[in-house]
Design an enzyme around this catalytic site. Structure first.
Site, PDB file in Angstrom:
ATOM      1  N   ASP A   1       5.225  -0.102   6.408  1.00 13.63           N
ATOM      2  CA  ASP A   1       4.181   0.320   5.495  1.00 13.63           C
ATOM      3  C   ASP A   1       3.783   1.749   5.902  1.00 13.63           C
ATOM      4  OD1 ASP A   1       1.729   0.234   3.907  1.00 13.63           O
ATOM      5  OD2 ASP A   1       0.733  -0.036   5.842  1.00 13.63           O
TER       6      ASP A   1
ATOM      7  N   ASP B   1       0.275   3.926   5.083  1.00  8.35           N
ATOM      8  CA  ASP B   1      -1.118   4.084   5.527  1.00  8.35           C
ATOM      9  C   ASP B   1      -1.516   3.005   6.521  1.00  8.35           C
ATOM     10  OD1 ASP B   1      -0.791   5.471   2.977  1.00  8.35           O
ATOM     11  OD2 ASP B   1      -2.952   5.774   3.022  1.00  8.35           O
TER      12      ASP B   1
ATOM     13  N   ASP C   1      -9.921   2.202  -2.454  1.00  9.71           N
ATOM     14  CA  ASP C   1      -9.485   2.216  -3.850  1.00  9.71           C
ATOM     15  C   ASP C   1      -8.852   0.858  -4.155  1.00  9.71           C
ATOM     16  OD1 ASP C   1      -6.863   2.332  -2.721  1.00  9.71           O
ATOM     17  OD2 ASP C   1      -6.840   4.509  -2.833  1.00  9.71           O
TER      18      ASP C   1
ATOM     19  N   LYS D   1       5.751  -5.767  -2.416  1.00 13.21           N
ATOM     20  CA  LYS D   1       6.602  -5.390  -1.287  1.00 13.21           C
ATOM     21  C   LYS D   1       7.720  -6.397  -1.011  1.00 13.21           C
ATOM     22  CE  LYS D   1       3.523  -2.084   0.847  1.00 13.21           C
ATOM     23  NZ  LYS D   1       3.015  -1.425   2.049  1.00 13.21           N
TER      24      LYS D   1
HETATM   25  P1  IMP Z   1       0.311   1.993   1.827  1.00 14.18           P
HETATM   26  O1  IMP Z   1      -0.642   1.535   2.897  1.00 14.18           O
HETATM   27  O2  IMP Z   1       1.354   2.933   2.378  1.00 14.18           O
HETATM   28  O3  IMP Z   1       0.929   0.840   1.082  1.00 14.18           O
HETATM   29  O4  IMP Z   1      -0.492   2.944   0.779  1.00 14.18           O
HETATM   30  C1  IMP Z   1      -1.508   2.456  -0.043  1.00 14.18           C
HETATM   31  C2  IMP Z   1      -2.316   3.597  -0.653  1.00 14.18           C
HETATM   32  O5  IMP Z   1      -1.541   4.486  -1.434  1.00 14.18           O
HETATM   33  C3  IMP Z   1      -3.346   3.080  -1.633  1.00 14.18           C
HETATM   34  O6  IMP Z   1      -4.505   2.649  -0.995  1.00 14.18           O
HETATM   35  C4  IMP Z   1      -3.634   4.289  -2.518  1.00 14.18           C
HETATM   36  O7  IMP Z   1      -4.675   5.053  -1.948  1.00 14.18           O
HETATM   37  C5  IMP Z   1      -2.373   5.108  -2.457  1.00 14.18           C
HETATM   38  N1  IMP Z   1      -1.650   5.180  -3.729  1.00 14.18           N
HETATM   39  C6  IMP Z   1      -1.274   6.310  -4.336  1.00 14.18           C
HETATM   40  N2  IMP Z   1      -0.568   6.053  -5.449  1.00 14.18           N
HETATM   41  C7  IMP Z   1      -0.499   4.731  -5.559  1.00 14.18           C
HETATM   42  C8  IMP Z   1       0.130   3.870  -6.523  1.00 14.18           C
HETATM   43  O8  IMP Z   1       0.771   4.274  -7.490  1.00 14.18           O
HETATM   44  N3  IMP Z   1       0.005   2.542  -6.274  1.00 14.18           N
HETATM   45  C9  IMP Z   1      -0.663   2.067  -5.211  1.00 14.18           C
HETATM   46  N4  IMP Z   1      -1.249   2.827  -4.307  1.00 14.18           N
HETATM   47  C10 IMP Z   1      -1.182   4.164  -4.471  1.00 14.18           C
HETATM   48 MG    MG Z   2      -1.170   0.107   4.824  1.00 12.14          MG
END
Ligand code: IMP
Ligand code: MG
Length: 442
Positions: A180, A182, A369, A377
């Site tokens: 993942d 973030d 958000d 996933k």
């Molecule tokens: P992850 O933790 O890498 O899965 O990223 C999640 C974050 O990506 C979400 O909390 C959003 O802030 C950001 N995000 C930006 N574009 C999108 C999208 O198209 N779908 C979902 N999340 C997005």
């Molecule tokens: Mg994450």
């Protein structure tokens, strides 16, 4: 509260991971019975050592017994093709899952003992070496020496991660690691910058001939956007003199959960090239129709707008090709309860509609958000497996931070691979070092 503390904070909320809570409950019994709150240091340090050794034995026995129950559960599933994902949008998934997984999803007589005790438990793709994992984590966290703080949610989450790594190394293999973005590779909303200590660990995986996928919800169609988020890693792969050109092709980025695939491209300034869907979609995904996608996103968008109005959220709605989300404007924070309420409202609205039974989707709380993506996933990880020639779930590890069922997007990866649940980028680095240690001992 930053999202990197989501795991700890989740403890205080009503939502629970049933397997972890159940193990925690089992360990609480010897903790209570053996704790000696009235013995004090230093005059009784010998006595305390004996108590700790005794407590260690009790905890280790429990972990061994749980390990046996999990083994029995797995045997039960393979013997009876048991119901493995019944609690998980069964009907939606059934329409899209591979024949092999669908086969496992038939109604069958009875349930394993573990399933009776922990109804939400899913499938395990490898053995979990819980007793050895307990020893490993106990050596670091001194769980059995603690007299006032019982074995915690985080203790058990980390023991399960260690047990999973041992299972992969001893009874399987690690051919693909998906990450993942973030909170897992970098802080929430941040970028993977050149000094990030995860970079040499990921390069090490590639050097060993393993494949790597970044499976993030962040959904963009342009390679530049991912370069902007991941440049530290992508530049390091590009500049590496230890990686062969083939090994460099071992890293891909899957964006929007399962919507946009990029491969490494040494000729591009942004190190990535978009891969056309026709080159990587799973057979089942080819049946997802554009008008259905639009209809699902229209419905999700109307539910998000209703929540934004109803809760007076200081938020804007962002509609994309394969996603729709609400995010706060002017740097304000939306409280967790309203984020989760919004996730559940949207999830409920879409699930109860006809379109919700035709197409998989993922509504999740992104920390500040709420996004709804087409697919999830499990599809993203499975597409990575297929892209690399058909890597088995039991040889795939997905590392993520979002595993509490409602509104957590890494949770779905459990349908496609083994998983490790981390709570910060530092834990990801520790986990990769632990994997390296296990590999060197195997
Ligand atoms: P992850 O933790 O890498 O899965 O990223 C999640 C974050 O990506 C979400 O909390 C959003 O802030 C950001 N995000 C930006 N574009 C999108 C999208 O198209 N779908 C979902 N999340 C997005
Ligand atoms: Mg994450």
């Amino acid at each position: 509260m930053t999202t990197r503390y989501r795991v700890e904070y989740a403890l205080k909320t009503h939502r629970r991971d049933q397997l972890i809570e159940w193990i925690k409950g089992l360990l609480a019994v010897p903790f209570v019975l053996h704790s000696q709150p009235n013995i004090s240091y230093p005059e009784h340090s010998e006595g305390l050592k004996t108590v700790a050794a005794d407590t260690y034995q009790r905890y280790a026995e429990i972990m061994r017994d749980v390990e046996i129950l999990i083994n029995d559960h797995s045997k039960f599933i393979s013997a009876y093709s048991g119901n493995t994902i019944s609690d998980d949008r069964h009907n939606v998934l059934k329409a899209y899952l591979s024949p092999a997984v669908r086969h496992n999803n038939q109604n069958t007589p009875g349930k394993s003992k573990l399933k009776l005790l922990v109804p939400s438990v899913g499938t395990f793709f490898t053995q979990l070496h819980l007793e050895d994992a307990f020893q490993y984590q106990n050596d670091r966290r001194f769980i059995s020496r603690r007299r006032f703080v019982a074995p915690s949610f985080n203790d058990i989450r980390l023991i399960l991660n260690s047990a999973q790594l041992l299972g992969l190394v001893r009874s399987s293999d690690v051919q693909l690691v998906t990450f993942d973005g973030d909170v897992t590779l970098y802080d929430d909303g941040a970028c993977l910058t050149p000094e990030n200590p995860v970079i040499p660990r990921i390069i090490r995986l590639l050097e060993q001939g393993r494949k790597v996928g970044i499976v993030t919800a962040a959904g963009y169609e342009e390679a530049e956007k991912y370069y902007g988020r991941l440049y530290g890693l992508l530049d390091a792969v590009h500049e590496s003199t230890s990686l062969t050109p083939d090994q460099k092709q071992g890293i891909i980025v899957m964006g929007g959960e399962s919507n946009f695939l990029f491969r490494f491209d040494p000729t591009s300034d942004v190190r990535l090239t978009y891969v056309r869907r026709s080159e990587w979609l799973l057979a089942e995904m080819r049946a997802w129709r554009e008008d259905d996608i639009r209809e699902l996103l229209d419905l999700a968008e109307s539910a998000l707008r209703a929540c934004a109005a109803n809760f007076n959220l200081p938020a804007a709605v962002l509609r994309k090709d394969r996603a729709v989300g609400v995010y706060p404007v002017n740097g304000v924070r939306i409280n967790r309860e309203l984020l989760e309420e919004t996730v559940l409202v949207v999830q409920n609205t879409v699930e109860r509609s006809a379109i919700g039974s035709r197409l998989p989707f993922c509504a999740f709380n992104g920390g500040n958000d709420v996004f709804v993506d087409i697919g999830d996933k499990s599809w993203g990880v499975r597409a990575c497996q297929q892209y690399f020639g058909g890597i088995d779930p039991s040889k795939t590890l997905h590392i993520g931070d979002q595993f509490l069922s409602a509104g957590a997007n890494d949770f779905k990866a459990r349908l496609a691979s083994t998983t490790a649940w981390i709570s910060s980028p530092t834990e990801t680095v520790d986990l990769l070092d632990e994997l390296e240690l296990s590999l060197s001992h195997s």
